[in-house]
Design a protein around this motif. Structure first.
Motif, PDB file in Angstrom:
ATOM      1  N   MET A   1       0.938  -1.248  -0.088  1.00 52.68           N
ATOM      2  CA  MET A   1       0.043  -0.070  -0.133  1.00 52.68           C
ATOM      3  C   MET A   1       0.880   1.336  -0.178  1.00 52.68           C
ATOM      4  O   MET A   1       0.578   2.293  -0.678  1.00 52.68           O
ATOM      5  N   GLN A   2       1.950   1.147   0.529  1.00 52.70           N
ATOM      6  CA  GLN A   2       3.056   2.392   0.521  1.00 52.70           C
ATOM      7  C   GLN A   2       3.357   2.493  -0.761  1.00 52.70           C
ATOM      8  O   GLN A   2       3.722   3.677  -1.159  1.00 52.70           O
ATOM      9  N   GLU A   3       3.716   1.663  -1.517  1.00 54.00           N
ATOM     10  CA  GLU A   3       4.168   1.561  -2.944  1.00 54.00           C
ATOM     11  C   GLU A   3       3.034   2.311  -3.863  1.00 54.00           C
ATOM     12  O   GLU A   3       3.271   3.034  -4.645  1.00 54.00           O
ATOM     13  N   LEU A   4       1.775   1.867  -3.605  1.00 52.29           N
ATOM     14  CA  LEU A   4       0.636   2.143  -4.417  1.00 52.29           C
ATOM     15  C   LEU A   4      -0.003   3.483  -4.113  1.00 52.29           C
ATOM     16  O   LEU A   4      -0.454   4.091  -4.748  1.00 52.29           O
ATOM     17  N   ALA A   5       0.483   4.257  -2.870  1.00 59.51           N
ATOM     18  CA  ALA A   5      -0.458   5.251  -2.306  1.00 59.51           C
ATOM     19  C   ALA A   5      -0.110   6.541  -3.072  1.00 59.51           C
ATOM     20  O   ALA A   5      -0.972   7.170  -3.447  1.00 59.51           O
ATOM     21  N   PRO A   6       0.991   6.710  -3.728  1.00 63.13           N
ATOM     22  CA  PRO A   6       0.990   8.027  -4.497  1.00 63.13           C
ATOM     23  C   PRO A   6       0.444   7.999  -5.660  1.00 63.13           C
ATOM     24  O   PRO A   6       0.151   9.232  -6.495  1.00 63.13           O
ATOM     25  N   TYR A   7      -0.229   6.756  -6.033  1.00 62.15           N
ATOM     26  CA  TYR A   7      -0.873   6.791  -7.369  1.00 62.15           C
ATOM     27  C   TYR A   7      -2.270   6.543  -7.239  1.00 62.15           C
ATOM     28  O   TYR A   7      -2.881   6.030  -8.321  1.00 62.15           O
ATOM     29  N   ILE A   8      -2.839   6.355  -6.026  1.00 63.37           N
ATOM     30  CA  ILE A   8      -4.076   5.934  -5.886  1.00 63.37           C
ATOM     31  C   ILE A   8      -5.216   6.511  -6.670  1.00 63.37           C
ATOM     32  O   ILE A   8      -6.284   6.269  -6.693  1.00 63.37           O
ATOM     33  N   ASP A   9      -4.922   7.923  -6.602  1.00 66.65           N
ATOM     34  CA  ASP A   9      -5.834   8.703  -7.646  1.00 66.65           C
ATOM     35  C   ASP A   9      -5.766   8.564  -9.068  1.00 66.65           C
ATOM     36  O   ASP A   9      -6.462   9.153  -9.903  1.00 66.65           O
ATOM     37  N   ASP A  10      -4.890   8.041  -9.468  1.00 69.80           N
ATOM     38  CA  ASP A  10      -4.275   8.055 -11.109  1.00 69.80           C
ATOM     39  C   ASP A  10      -4.398   6.640 -11.717  1.00 69.80           C
ATOM     40  O   ASP A  10      -4.655   6.746 -12.917  1.00 69.80           O
ATOM     41  N   ILE A  11      -4.086   5.598 -11.105  1.00 67.23           N
ATOM     42  CA  ILE A  11      -3.909   4.163 -11.608  1.00 67.23           C
ATOM     43  C   ILE A  11      -4.941   3.272 -11.004  1.00 67.23           C
ATOM     44  O   ILE A  11      -5.183   3.328  -9.834  1.00 67.23           O
ATOM     45  N   ARG A  12      -5.688   2.447 -11.912  1.00 69.77           N
ATOM     46  CA  ARG A  12      -6.638   1.833 -11.418  1.00 69.77           C
ATOM     47  C   ARG A  12      -6.244   0.396 -10.743  1.00 69.77           C
ATOM     48  O   ARG A  12      -5.452  -0.317 -11.561  1.00 69.77           O
ATOM     49  N   PHE A  13      -6.400   0.061  -9.565  1.00 69.62           N
ATOM     50  CA  PHE A  13      -5.680  -0.957  -8.967  1.00 69.62           C
ATOM     51  C   PHE A  13      -6.519  -2.232  -8.886  1.00 69.62           C
ATOM     52  O   PHE A  13      -6.336  -3.266  -7.920  1.00 69.62           O
ATOM     53  N   TYR A  14      -7.719  -1.979  -9.337  1.00 71.51           N
ATOM     54  CA  TYR A  14      -8.691  -3.321  -8.879  1.00 71.51           C
ATOM     55  C   TYR A  14      -9.085  -3.954 -10.322  1.00 71.51           C
ATOM     56  O   TYR A  14      -9.218  -2.995 -11.423  1.00 71.51           O
ATOM     57  N   PRO A  15      -9.483  -5.108 -10.465  1.00 71.81           N
ATOM     58  CA  PRO A  15      -9.950  -5.740 -11.926  1.00 71.81           C
ATOM     59  C   PRO A  15     -11.364  -5.413 -12.088  1.00 71.81           C
ATOM     60  O   PRO A  15     -12.093  -4.781 -11.092  1.00 71.81           O
ATOM     61  N   THR A  16     -11.672  -5.880 -13.359  1.00 73.58           N
ATOM     62  CA  THR A  16     -13.104  -5.613 -13.854  1.00 73.58           C
ATOM     63  C   THR A  16     -14.068  -6.989 -13.268  1.00 73.58           C
ATOM     64  O   THR A  16     -13.385  -8.029 -13.629  1.00 73.58           O
ATOM     65  N   ALA A  17     -14.958  -6.566 -12.663  1.00 77.06           N
ATOM     66  CA  ALA A  17     -15.913  -7.884 -12.313  1.00 77.06           C
ATOM     67  C   ALA A  17     -16.714  -8.454 -13.545  1.00 77.06           C
ATOM     68  O   ALA A  17     -16.982  -7.616 -14.587  1.00 77.06           O
ATOM     69  N   THR A  18     -16.450  -9.906 -13.567  1.00 73.91           N
ATOM     70  CA  THR A  18     -17.171 -10.532 -14.817  1.00 73.91           C
ATOM     71  C   THR A  18     -18.365 -11.400 -14.302  1.00 73.91           C
ATOM     72  O   THR A  18     -18.413 -11.818 -13.039  1.00 73.91           O
ATOM     73  N   ASN A  19     -19.057 -11.870 -15.098  1.00 72.69           N
ATOM     74  CA  ASN A  19     -20.306 -12.583 -14.772  1.00 72.69           C
ATOM     75  C   ASN A  19     -19.983 -14.392 -14.572  1.00 72.69           C
ATOM     76  O   ASN A  19     -20.576 -14.940 -13.897  1.00 72.69           O
ATOM     77  N   ASP A  20     -18.968 -14.421 -15.421  1.00 69.22           N
ATOM     78  CA  ASP A  20     -18.289 -15.941 -15.388  1.00 69.22           C
ATOM     79  C   ASP A  20     -16.932 -15.924 -15.104  1.00 69.22           C
ATOM     80  O   ASP A  20     -16.067 -14.996 -15.354  1.00 69.22           O
ATOM     81  N   ALA A  21     -16.358 -17.025 -14.504  1.00 69.07           N
ATOM     82  CA  ALA A  21     -14.964 -17.313 -14.649  1.00 69.07           C
ATOM     83  C   ALA A  21     -14.502 -17.651 -15.874  1.00 69.07           C
ATOM     84  O   ALA A  21     -15.137 -18.314 -16.610  1.00 69.07           O
ATOM     85  N   PRO A  22     -13.244 -16.882 -16.203  1.00 67.73           N
ATOM     86  CA  PRO A  22     -12.564 -17.341 -17.461  1.00 67.73           C
ATOM     87  C   PRO A  22     -12.265 -18.643 -17.682  1.00 67.73           C
ATOM     88  O   PRO A  22     -11.948 -19.467 -16.628  1.00 67.73           O
ATOM     89  N   SER A  23     -12.180 -19.329 -18.903  1.00 67.18           N
ATOM     90  CA  SER A  23     -11.829 -20.590 -19.108  1.00 67.18           C
ATOM     91  C   SER A  23     -10.032 -20.639 -19.644  1.00 67.18           C
ATOM     92  O   SER A  23      -9.985 -20.038 -20.565  1.00 67.18           O
ATOM     93  N   TYR A  24      -9.415 -21.182 -18.773  1.00 68.69           N
ATOM     94  CA  TYR A  24      -8.013 -21.193 -18.820  1.00 68.69           C
ATOM     95  C   TYR A  24      -7.490 -22.275 -19.685  1.00 68.69           C
ATOM     96  O   TYR A  24      -7.938 -23.647 -19.284  1.00 68.69           O
ATOM     97  N   SER A  25      -6.727 -22.341 -20.697  1.00 72.01           N
ATOM     98  CA  SER A  25      -5.949 -23.392 -21.358  1.00 72.01           C
ATOM     99  C   SER A  25      -4.525 -23.508 -20.789  1.00 72.01           C
ATOM    100  O   SER A  25      -3.925 -22.646 -21.092  1.00 72.01           O
ATOM    101  N   PRO A  26      -4.406 -24.608 -20.148  1.00 72.62           N
ATOM    102  CA  PRO A  26      -3.023 -24.875 -19.684  1.00 72.62           C
ATOM    103  C   PRO A  26      -1.961 -24.966 -20.849  1.00 72.62           C
ATOM    104  O   PRO A  26      -0.678 -24.858 -20.599  1.00 72.62           O
ATOM    105  N   TYR A  27      -2.103 -25.235 -22.045  1.00 72.24           N
ATOM    106  CA  TYR A  27      -1.588 -25.217 -23.335  1.00 72.24           C
ATOM    107  C   TYR A  27      -1.421 -23.883 -24.189  1.00 72.24           C
ATOM    108  O   TYR A  27      -0.745 -23.840 -25.180  1.00 72.24           O
ATOM    109  N   LYS A  28      -1.802 -22.914 -23.636  1.00 69.13           N
ATOM    110  CA  LYS A  28      -1.764 -21.747 -24.253  1.00 69.13           C
ATOM    111  C   LYS A  28      -0.657 -20.708 -23.771  1.00 69.13           C
ATOM    112  O   LYS A  28      -0.228 -19.775 -24.269  1.00 69.13           O
ATOM    113  N   VAL A  29       0.223 -21.250 -22.837  1.00 76.16           N
ATOM    114  CA  VAL A  29       1.235 -20.494 -22.161  1.00 76.16           C
ATOM    115  C   VAL A  29       2.411 -21.473 -22.402  1.00 76.16           C
ATOM    116  O   VAL A  29       2.315 -22.760 -21.851  1.00 76.16           O
ATOM    117  N   GLY A  30       3.795 -20.601 -22.450  1.00 75.67           N
ATOM    118  CA  GLY A  30       4.984 -21.574 -22.334  1.00 75.67           C
ATOM    119  C   GLY A  30       5.872 -20.670 -21.974  1.00 75.67           C
ATOM    120  O   GLY A  30       5.730 -19.414 -22.117  1.00 75.67           O
TER     121      GLY A  30
END
Length: 260
Positions: free
Chosen positions: A92-121
């Motif tokens: 929080m000390q690191e984030l505090a100077p930018y608390i009014d400028d940068i969005r530190f929270y995610p976007t809520a969605t209706n469904d959990a994403p479907s992750y594919s284990p073979y899409k990342v290497g």
């Protein structure tokens, strides 16, 4: 600070503006009726209700992260759950100077994403450069390079996903202090049959199957080998996963199964 994701203009030049800033977020959503609503402040998520909302997102997986900064408050919730109060305070000390400028929270969605284990290497830069160089060198000589790559992905990626699923089904969660190895649960005949079917499916299309695979495979299956590709190399993800399945099958075929 160095952790901020900068906006990059055409030509690869950084503009100096943060991609996750409220300013750019509003500009990206301009004209979108579903997302143009006024963005919430970071402070609204630092209340008791806001932290509970973040915890709910974290548990359900119903959120979307566009830029790394959008995950900061999820990390905060995780640290608090682990009683890592000092780490949470430092974050929080690191984030505090930018608390009014940068969005530190995610976007809520209706469904959990479907992750594919073979899409990342993961690979090192040198290997990646050689792979890209090979593609560039052969693209002009062989017009179907991309077709082979696409077909290989279509064939092997589902096998990777299924192999991971079967390995997880066979693995226990306990670690022994003496061996520091993951214990295998007693593998059922049905699970072992599923493993053998997948190994056979791999053997049918793979022209370079190892000796371990041939010990387990149903050799009565009709083969239709796919051309040699990165998926058939010795250290290829698919091959490593399949040989792990073979090890499980061979372990529980022996008269006296052992933990491994």
């Amino acid at each position: 600070p160095e952790w901020v994701t900068l906006e990059v203009a055409h030509g690869g030049f950084a503009t100096g503006r943060a991609q996750a800033s409220f300013e750019l977020d509003k500009a990206r959503k301009h004209g979108d009726a579903d997302t143009e609503a006024e963005a919430r402040s970071n402070q609204s998520f630092l209340t008791e209700e806001g932290l509970q909302e973040l915890a709910s997102m974290l548990d359900s997986g119903r959120y979307q992260i566009e830029f790394p900064e959008n995950s900061a408050f999820l990390v905060l919730v995780h640290l608090l759950r682990q009683d890592r109060v000092q780490d949470a305070r430092e974050l929080m000390q690191e984030l505090a100077p930018y608390i009014d400028d940068i969005r530190f929270y995610p976007t809520a969605t209706n469904d959990a994403p479907s992750y594919s284990p073979y899409k990342v290497g993961v690979t090192d830069v040198g290997t990646l450069k050689r792979m890209l160089s090979y593609i560039n060198d052969t693209a002009g000589k062989r017009g179907n390079t991309q077709i082979h790559h696409r077909d290989g992905c279509d064939l092997y990626e589902p096998i990777q996903a299924e192999a991971i699923k079967l390995l997880l089904a066979s693995a226990g969660t306990a670690l022994t202090a003496e061996t520091d190895k993951l214990l295998l649960t007693q593998v059922s005949e049905d699970l072992k049959a599923d493993m053998k079917r997948l190994i056979t499916r791999y053997w049918v299309i793979n022209p370079v199957a190892s000796a371990k695979v041939k010990e387990v495979v149903d050799t009565r299956a009709t083969r239709d080998p796919h051309p040699v590709s990165r998926h058939t190399r010795k250290n290829a993800t698919t091959r490593v996963l399949i040989e792990a399945l073979c090890s499980v099958c061979l372990l529980y075929t022996s008269p006296s199964p052992r933990d491994s």
